[in-house]
Design a protein around this motif. Structure first.
Motif, PDB file in Angstrom:
ATOM      1  N   GLU A 179      63.139   3.867  -0.264  1.00  0.00           N
ATOM      2  CA  GLU A 179      62.229   4.737   0.487  1.00  0.00           C
ATOM      3  C   GLU A 179      60.966   3.976   0.873  1.00  0.00           C
ATOM      4  O   GLU A 179      60.506   4.043   2.020  1.00  0.00           O
TER       5      GLU A 179
ATOM      6  N   GLU B 293      63.823   4.917  -4.830  1.00  0.00           N
ATOM      7  CA  GLU B 293      62.380   4.893  -4.593  1.00  0.00           C
ATOM      8  C   GLU B 293      61.960   3.613  -3.879  1.00  0.00           C
ATOM      9  O   GLU B 293      61.137   3.639  -2.964  1.00  0.00           O
TER      10      GLU B 293
ATOM     11  N   ARG C 288      63.448  10.212   8.568  1.00  0.00           N
ATOM     12  CA  ARG C 288      61.986  10.121   8.617  1.00  0.00           C
ATOM     13  C   ARG C 288      61.424  11.121   9.614  1.00  0.00           C
ATOM     14  O   ARG C 288      61.869  11.204  10.753  1.00  0.00           O
TER      15      ARG C 288
ATOM     16  N   PHE D 195      60.337  12.181   4.366  1.00  0.00           N
ATOM     17  CA  PHE D 195      61.772  12.215   4.624  1.00  0.00           C
ATOM     18  C   PHE D 195      62.359  13.588   4.349  1.00  0.00           C
ATOM     19  O   PHE D 195      61.977  14.260   3.401  1.00  0.00           O
TER      20      PHE D 195
ATOM     21  N   CYS E 132      70.739   0.023  -0.682  1.00  0.00           N
ATOM     22  CA  CYS E 132      69.821   0.514   0.350  1.00  0.00           C
ATOM     23  C   CYS E 132      70.317   0.203   1.763  1.00  0.00           C
ATOM     24  O   CYS E 132      70.566  -0.941   2.106  1.00  0.00           O
TER      25      CYS E 132
ATOM     26  N   CYS F 295      61.499   1.589   3.725  1.00  0.00           N
ATOM     27  CA  CYS F 295      61.623   2.292   5.003  1.00  0.00           C
ATOM     28  C   CYS F 295      60.242   2.739   5.489  1.00  0.00           C
ATOM     29  O   CYS F 295      59.913   2.588   6.668  1.00  0.00           O
TER      30      CYS F 295
ATOM     31  N   TYR G 208      68.371  10.298   4.449  1.00  0.00           N
ATOM     32  CA  TYR G 208      66.963  10.673   4.439  1.00  0.00           C
ATOM     33  C   TYR G 208      66.364  10.308   5.793  1.00  0.00           C
ATOM     34  O   TYR G 208      66.193   9.141   6.116  1.00  0.00           O
TER      35      TYR G 208
END
Length: 156
Positions: free
Chosen positions: A100, A97, A143, A76, A120, A103, A141
């Motif tokens: 993330e 975390e 990807r 990311f 989130c 995702c 963030y």
């Protein structure tokens, strides 16, 4: 005879026009010369139109994601100080975390954010209407494939 006075007009600037700059780009009133740029890791879908100031076609990935392959290496890029795109899905996660990780395990997830009070948020479609602010905003963030993540990228 009454005279009307305009107190407020919307959109207030070009960045506030809904989806007028295409997908995977960010609009900034900070940079007055070129208000639209592709998010790092993305390039104009139509370079000729882009050079003419027509950003409507938006941007596309420079490198395909590795999701679904062994040890994908996707990661990311933190895009800071922006408004978050529309059409997010909220996902149960206690911290950034965990957000993330959720995702990364979802191959359709293009970006995530962890916002106090909301937690989130994940985006699986095109990212539209990302506007960069001079102050404030959130961190999105985005990807990217491992090959797009340079040393300047912020990885979790």
């Amino acid at each position: 005879m009454d005279v009307w006075e305009v107190l407020q007009s919307h959109p207030a600037n070009k960045c506030e026009e809904y989806n007028q700059r295409g997908s995977f780009r960010k609009c900034s009133m900070i940079v007055s010369v070129v208000p639209c740029n592709c998010i790092d890791g993305f390039g104009p879908k139509d370079s000729d139109q882009w050079r003419k100031g027509d950003w409507f076609g938006g941007c596309s990935r420079k490198e395909a994601l590795e999701c679904g392959r062994n040890d994908s290496g996707d990661g990311f890029l933190a895009v800071e100080g922006v408004n978050l795109p529309d059409f997010a899905s909220t996902v149960a996660a206690e911290n950034i975390e965990e957000c993330e990780g959720k995702c990364l395990t979802n191959c359709s997830c293009n970006a995530f954010a962890f916002v106090v009070g909301i937690r989130c948020m994940m985006w699986s479609g095109d990212l539209v209407d990302v506007e960069e602010f001079t102050e404030g905003g959130n961190t999105l963030y985005v990807r990217l494939a491992k090959s797009e993540l340079g040393m300047s990228s912020i990885l979790l």
